[in-house]
Design a protein around this motif. Structure first.
Motif, PDB file in Angstrom:
ATOM      1  N   GLU A 601       0.901  -1.050  -0.126  1.00 63.78           N
ATOM      2  CA  GLU A 601       0.088  -0.259   0.044  1.00 63.78           C
ATOM      3  C   GLU A 601       0.951   1.171   0.219  1.00 63.78           C
ATOM      4  N   LEU A 602       0.276   2.293  -0.574  1.00 62.69           N
ATOM      5  CA  LEU A 602       1.026   3.566  -0.727  1.00 62.69           C
ATOM      6  C   LEU A 602       0.142   4.557   0.072  1.00 62.69           C
ATOM      7  N   PRO A 603       0.902   5.584   0.856  1.00 60.64           N
ATOM      8  CA  PRO A 603       0.262   6.391   1.399  1.00 60.64           C
ATOM      9  C   PRO A 603      -0.305   7.349   0.665  1.00 60.64           C
ATOM     10  N   PRO A 604      -1.508   8.137   1.140  1.00 60.51           N
ATOM     11  CA  PRO A 604      -2.056   9.277   0.325  1.00 60.51           C
ATOM     12  C   PRO A 604      -1.135  10.263  -0.223  1.00 60.51           C
ATOM     13  N   GLY A 605      -1.227  10.688  -1.410  1.00 58.15           N
ATOM     14  CA  GLY A 605      -0.170  11.643  -1.819  1.00 58.15           C
ATOM     15  C   GLY A 605       1.039  11.073  -2.640  1.00 58.15           C
ATOM     16  N   ARG A 671       0.791 -10.840  19.497  1.00 57.25           N
ATOM     17  CA  ARG A 671       1.685 -11.404  18.566  1.00 57.25           C
ATOM     18  C   ARG A 671       2.480 -10.111  17.714  1.00 57.25           C
ATOM     19  N   SER A 672       2.062  -8.963  18.160  1.00 50.82           N
ATOM     20  CA  SER A 672       2.727  -7.727  17.448  1.00 50.82           C
ATOM     21  C   SER A 672       3.734  -7.266  18.313  1.00 50.82           C
ATOM     22  N   GLU A 673       4.394  -6.445  17.561  1.00 46.65           N
ATOM     23  CA  GLU A 673       5.571  -5.533  18.059  1.00 46.65           C
ATOM     24  C   GLU A 673       4.844  -4.391  18.943  1.00 46.65           C
ATOM     25  N   GLY A 674       4.123  -3.640  18.197  1.00 42.47           N
ATOM     26  CA  GLY A 674       3.303  -2.556  18.841  1.00 42.47           C
ATOM     27  C   GLY A 674       2.007  -2.272  18.548  1.00 42.47           C
ATOM     28  N   THR A 675       1.303  -1.604  18.933  1.00 41.20           N
ATOM     29  CA  THR A 675      -0.086  -1.184  18.557  1.00 41.20           C
ATOM     30  C   THR A 675      -0.342   0.424  18.515  1.00 41.20           C
ATOM     31  N   TRP A 676      -1.238   0.961  18.080  1.00 40.33           N
ATOM     32  CA  TRP A 676      -1.639   2.268  17.974  1.00 40.33           C
ATOM     33  C   TRP A 676      -3.019   2.551  17.595  1.00 40.33           C
ATOM     34  N   LYS A 677      -3.680   3.422  18.661  1.00 40.68           N
ATOM     35  CA  LYS A 677      -5.244   3.408  18.481  1.00 40.68           C
ATOM     36  C   LYS A 677      -5.313   4.708  17.335  1.00 40.68           C
ATOM     37  N   LEU A 678      -6.140   4.487  16.183  1.00 41.23           N
ATOM     38  CA  LEU A 678      -6.152   5.515  15.190  1.00 41.23           C
ATOM     39  C   LEU A 678      -6.989   6.460  15.757  1.00 41.23           C
ATOM     40  N   ALA A 679      -6.595   7.723  15.735  1.00 40.43           N
ATOM     41  CA  ALA A 679      -7.488   8.905  16.173  1.00 40.43           C
ATOM     42  C   ALA A 679      -8.975   9.030  15.593  1.00 40.43           C
ATOM     43  N   ASP A 680      -9.990   9.423  16.385  1.00 38.16           N
ATOM     44  CA  ASP A 680     -11.177   9.480  15.712  1.00 38.16           C
ATOM     45  C   ASP A 680     -11.746   8.355  14.625  1.00 38.16           C
ATOM     46  N   THR A 681     -11.227   7.291  15.254  1.00 40.59           N
ATOM     47  CA  THR A 681     -11.795   5.897  14.201  1.00 40.59           C
ATOM     48  C   THR A 681     -11.915   4.943  15.221  1.00 40.59           C
ATOM     49  N   ASN A 682     -12.557   3.859  14.762  1.00 37.43           N
ATOM     50  CA  ASN A 682     -12.935   2.496  15.519  1.00 37.43           C
ATOM     51  C   ASN A 682     -11.769   1.662  15.228  1.00 37.43           C
ATOM     52  N   ARG A 698       8.482   6.480   8.456  1.00 33.82           N
ATOM     53  CA  ARG A 698       7.801   5.154   8.612  1.00 33.82           C
ATOM     54  C   ARG A 698       6.489   5.107   9.252  1.00 33.82           C
ATOM     55  N   PHE A 699       6.788   5.321  10.341  1.00 35.45           N
ATOM     56  CA  PHE A 699       5.577   5.361  11.290  1.00 35.45           C
ATOM     57  C   PHE A 699       4.234   6.179  10.682  1.00 35.45           C
ATOM     58  N   GLN A 700       4.537   7.298  10.221  1.00 31.87           N
ATOM     59  CA  GLN A 700       3.518   7.913   9.731  1.00 31.87           C
ATOM     60  C   GLN A 700       2.921   7.612   8.146  1.00 31.87           C
ATOM     61  N   ASP A 701       3.809   6.836   7.407  1.00 28.31           N
ATOM     62  CA  ASP A 701       3.132   6.151   6.281  1.00 28.31           C
ATOM     63  C   ASP A 701       2.304   4.904   6.618  1.00 28.31           C
ATOM     64  N   TYR A 702       2.866   4.264   7.886  1.00 29.14           N
ATOM     65  CA  TYR A 702       2.021   3.169   8.272  1.00 29.14           C
ATOM     66  C   TYR A 702       0.763   3.820   8.753  1.00 29.14           C
ATOM     67  N   GLU A 703       0.591   4.771   9.570  1.00 25.78           N
ATOM     68  CA  GLU A 703      -0.744   5.246   9.988  1.00 25.78           C
ATOM     69  C   GLU A 703      -1.473   6.035   8.940  1.00 25.78           C
ATOM     70  N   ALA A 704      -0.979   6.507   7.903  1.00 30.30           N
ATOM     71  CA  ALA A 704      -1.775   7.340   6.751  1.00 30.30           C
ATOM     72  C   ALA A 704      -2.402   6.050   6.085  1.00 30.30           C
ATOM     73  N   VAL A 705      -1.730   4.943   5.779  1.00 33.18           N
ATOM     74  CA  VAL A 705      -2.143   3.759   5.261  1.00 33.18           C
ATOM     75  C   VAL A 705      -3.370   3.319   5.691  1.00 33.18           C
ATOM     76  N   MET A 706      -3.680   3.256   7.369  1.00 29.58           N
ATOM     77  CA  MET A 706      -4.678   2.777   7.992  1.00 29.58           C
ATOM     78  C   MET A 706      -5.630   3.804   7.864  1.00 29.58           C
ATOM     79  N   GLN A 707      -5.381   4.959   8.045  1.00 34.92           N
ATOM     80  CA  GLN A 707      -6.232   6.049   7.983  1.00 34.92           C
ATOM     81  C   GLN A 707      -7.223   6.160   7.041  1.00 34.92           C
ATOM     82  N   GLN A 708      -6.699   5.830   5.703  1.00 36.24           N
ATOM     83  CA  GLN A 708      -7.582   6.087   4.434  1.00 36.24           C
ATOM     84  C   GLN A 708      -8.359   5.058   4.047  1.00 36.24           C
ATOM     85  N   GLN A 709      -8.337   3.982   4.853  1.00 33.33           N
ATOM     86  CA  GLN A 709      -9.524   3.069   4.821  1.00 33.33           C
ATOM     87  C   GLN A 709      -9.698   2.523   3.276  1.00 33.33           C
TER      88      GLN A 709
END
Length: 858
Positions: A601-605, A671-682, A698-709
């Motif tokens: 997956e590619l981050p938005p933009g 089983r994960s190395e880490g978790t992050w609750k995405l803001a304003d989402t479920n 890298r972390f921001q790219d991961y989060e952006a991919v998750m946020q764009q649904q």
């Protein structure tokens, strides 16, 4: 649990001992044995102190009633402690109750065969045509005075569930360990799992000495079992035989003599001694004895009679297999479980034989060769002191001797110091090979356990009776054998990271967390990786450029797997369009019993132009993780797929997301190395990438991919084109953002324009609710059109799924160019000069549409 629910004899007696000869005659008097429930004392108050265990000296001073209470107490403590949850223990007891419930006897009326023509052979055991008659013989007329007799089959009322145990070198074990093993076997027997134990005296140059050791150790284990309350053993010394036709392969002499004691509740102990045709006792390898017993208990030792009808032979073999179920093969070896020399883990917790046997065998062979080459020079040219120092400096020696294989001091005295590593690895190779051969003869539901007698003994004994130095902690350890019987799982999940294994091992009150050396073995299932990471590494630079409709993929079975796991229909074509050119690979376990679909997956933009900069920003993403419902929670299917993903496919890390209320999240968290609750989402983001938070980009790219649904605006025109009969693809001219939706204006070449509403901004909502929201809006528009409300936009189509080309549900409406003029048509002309009020359910600045001169247009 009432006494009527689980009732069987607490003191098992042989059928020969149940018949007593009356003094007045020769007729036997059948004594009725007292029967007590498994839980008959579960509800009674225990008055004895915990210091009185079944192996303590004070136990002999207790009365019969008190001993029974204490026995039940220790049994249930071990039972509940060995299960991961109370539900697992309760579930097993329910299955046990069903096994012991009496079945109604249905008497079949006897019917005379009116058709003398032999019936066709049933499908099942294929014996070939060698032993059967030809078609011409079957078609020939046969003249008989009566019907062909049907062979009488004696089927046991209750199937015998049993375990086959091999105890290696018990002469090197002290009484504490032997007593602990005996107690565990007794507890397995109470849980409905009969046991047949093969005593392995090890290798030696003197057959007579080995035979004596084997007989003595069999008696020793048998006496330890008999010393326990309500536990009886049967030492059988004439079970195996050697024929002159095949003098190297032992066979079982009498199936009935082997099974009868176990049906009567005895634990059978067998020494690896076989008798030849001239009644000569010969010591055979214990592994050969285990294989012979397995073959007999699996119903595979029967040889077809050339004169017997193949149908009768098949029925006879089927009856033997239904009579006995060999559920567990247990190897108790001081070496413990199979060690691991590659990767972070120190031992194999779970082995899927179909997938891992060859790799683990080659790994052990390489370690053995390395140990042999390291030890070879010192064995001939160095004195004992120097040799010992070289052995200590050998890293393989340290791993095998200390980290993986805790060998008792007595065994170190028997084996030469420099040969210890080779013999230890040889022992692991033999255990691995024996497990593979045995499970190949058994059904896929059967499993194997490789562990050490010390671990079984420590978990079987109460903490007060554990010798100092052998166990750490104040609470009883989980017994690997009882835990596996209750759950059909290993003590620890094989997909857990090493740090999680230590935490789970230590959370039961121990001061330190000793690493588990128990290996759970299954015949397992094959694993298919597309593409094969050994041939083509899964990286963004060499994406496979394939799709799920590739001929190598069974798409209908894959779709069934996803729909069965997620319990909802999949829009196949939309899903294929969405992951087109994004597919990283596919993992399939068994016959599509489990699987994973992974994408890049590619981050938005970030534009996918194939440049190194674009490929460096690609995020490895777990798109689908599915397991058939019937395989969930058993068989290790999820662990097999997850291990392949994080170890073979994406060893450098992968990410995925899950709804916050997903019940599987506990499994993901572990089983994960880490978790992050995405803001304003479920949603919650998970990753296995090491040190991800340290790499901000890298972390921001991961989060952006998750946020764009997964929303892909570039594929929106193609997705909208499927809503038209002519399949014409429109062009996006502009878009507007509202409180819930982003509205795209798409223009077709025929001049028509649509408004496409995509709910990108619905916060704190599940996927099901978002789909419901869009479906409700579509129904309202349809109802307005039916009622003739001509001023509302007309519904042109919908896609109410996240598995479409754009990765989000949407609805398409007719585009209304000037909504303010439409409003004047709706209002009554006679009210032009009167005040009026308007209601907007979602009025916000982003919902007000203006033109270039800032005039409100909608």
């Amino acid at each position: 649990m009432s006494s009527a629910s689980l009732a069987w004899p607490r003191t098992a007696k042989s059928s020969l001992l149940q018949n007593r000869i009356s003094p007045s005659g020769n007729k036997p008097v059948f004594a009725s044995l007292p029967r007590r429930s498994l839980s008959s004392s579960a509800d009674r108050r225990i008055h004895q102190s915990a210091d009185f265990s079944s192996t303590s000296k004070g136990y002999d001073r207790l009365g019969r009633r008190a001993r029974e209470k204490l026995l039940d107490r220790e049994f249930f403590l071990s039972l509940l402690n060995s299960a991961s949850t109370k539900r697992e223990a309760k579930s097993y007891l329910a299955r046990l109750k069903a096994q012991h419930s009496p079945k109604p006897q249905v008497k079949q009326p006897e019917k005379e065969s009116k058709d003398d023509t032999p019936q066709p052979l049933p499908s099942g055991v294929n014996l070939g045509s060698f032993y059967g008659a030809s078609r011409s013989v079957y078609d020939s007329p046969v003249f008989r005075h009566d019907s062909t007799p049907t062979p009488h089959r004696e089927i046991s009322e209750e199937r015998l569930h049993l375990s086959l145990v091999k105890l290696t070198t018990p002469q090197l074990l002290d009484d504490y360990i032997v007593d602990g093993v005996a107690k565990t076997l007794s507890q397995l027997n109470r849980l409905g799992m009969a046991s047949c134990v093969v005593v392995d005296p090890g290798a030696g140059d003197h057959p007579n000495a080995l035979r004596k050791i084997a007989a003595e150790q069999a008696d020793r284990l048998s006496n330890a079992i008999d010393a326990l309350p309500d536990s009886k053993s049967a030492h059988l010394d004439s079970v195996l035989s050697l024929s002159s036709i095949d003098p190297d392969t032992p066979t079982v002499m009498s199936r009935k003599a082997l099974l009868s004691p176990m049906r009567d509740g005895h634990i059978v102990v067998v020494a690896p001694i076989a008798y030849t045709d001239d009644v000569r006792a010969v010591v055979v390898p214990a592994d050969d004895a285990v294989l012979a017993l397995t073959k007999e208990l699996a119903g595979l030792a029967t040889r077809p009679d050339p004169d017997e009808d193949p149908w009768v032979t098949a029925q006879r073999i089927g009856d033997l297999q239904r009579e006995v179920s060999l559920d567990r093969v247990i190897l108790l070896d001081p070496l413990g479980g199979i060690p691991a020399f590659s990767g972070p883990q120190t031992s194999h917790v779970f082995i899927n034989m179909e997938q891992e046997f060859d790799d683990i065998e080659q790994e052990l062979l390489r370690v053995r060769e390395s140990a042999a080459s390291s030890n070879r020079p010192s064995a001939t040219s160095l004195p004992d002191g120097d040799a010992s120092s070289i052995a200590d400096s050998n890293p393989i020696s340290k791993v095998v001797n200390h980290d993986v294989v805790p060998v008792p001091p007595e065994q170190e005295a028997v084996l030469p110091g420099l040969r210890l590593e080779e013999r230890a690895v040889d022992g692991h190779l033999e255990n691995l090979s024996l497990s593979q051969k045995v499970l190949a003869m058994l059904p896929s539901a059967s499993s194997g356990i490789i562990t050490s007698p010390l671990e079984v003994a420590n978990s079987a004994m109460a903490p007060q009776t554990t010798p100092s130095g052998l166990a750490v902690g104040t609470r009883r350890q989980r017994n690997p054998l009882i835990h596996n019987l209750l759950t059909d799982k290993p003590l620890l999940s094989s997909s857990l990271p090493l740090s999680r294994r230590a935490a789970i091992n230590g959370r039961r009150g121990s001061l330190t967390a000793p690493s588990s050396h128990t290996t759970f073995v299954k015949r397992g299932m094959p694993l298919t990786l597309v593409p094969n990471p050994r041939v083509q590494t899964w990286t963004a630079q060499n994406r496979p450029r394939m799709s799920l409709d590739d001929p190598s993929i069974d798409l209908p079975r894959l779709v069934h797997l996803i729909e069965d796991s997620f319990n909802r229909k999949l829009d196949v074509q939309d899903y294929l369009n969405r992951i087109h050119d994004r597919l990283a690979g596919l993992i399939i376990a068994g016959e599509y019993e489990g699987g994973a679909i992974l994408t890049w997956e590619l981050p938005p933009g970030v534009e996918d132009d194939g440049s190194p900069a674009s490929e460096a920003r690609m995020v490895p993403y777990l798109d689908k993780f599915a397991v058939l419902k019937r395989s969930q929670g058993a068989g290790g299917v999820a662990d097999i797929v997850f291990n392949a993903m994080v170890r073979s496919c994406f060893p450098n890390g992968v990410c995925w997301r899950s709804r916050k209320d997903n019940p599987v999240n506990k499994w993901y968290f572990e089983r994960s190395e880490g978790t992050w609750k995405l803001a304003d989402t479920n949603w919650t983001m998970f990753w296995t990438t090491p040190n991800l938070p340290d790499d901000l980009q890298r972390f921001q790219d991961y989060e952006a991919v998750m946020q764009q649904q997964h929303f892909d605006a570039e594929k929106l025109p193609v997705a909208v084109s499927h809503l038209r009969t002519d399949k014409r693809v429109p062009a996006i001219s502009q878009h507007f953002d509202g409180g819930q939706c982003r509205v795209f204006k798409v223009d077709f070449v025929d001049g028509e324009s649509w408004a496409v509403r995509v709910p990108l901004f619905v916060r704190h909502a599940s996927r099901d609710f978002i789909i419901y929201l869009m479906e409700s809006e579509a129904r309202v528009l349809e109802e307005l059109e039916i009622k003739g409300f001509r001023w509302a936009a007309k519904l042109r189509g919908r896609s109410l799924t996240f598995d479409n080309a754009v990765g989000c549900p949407f609805i398409a409406l007719t585009w209304i160019a000037d909504q303010m003029n439409t409003l004047s048509d709706v209002l009554l002309p006679e009210l032009d000069g009167a005040p009026f009020a308007m209601d907007h359910g979602d009025l916000a600045p982003q919902n007000i549409i203006i033109d270039a001169q800032h005039n409100v247009t909608g």
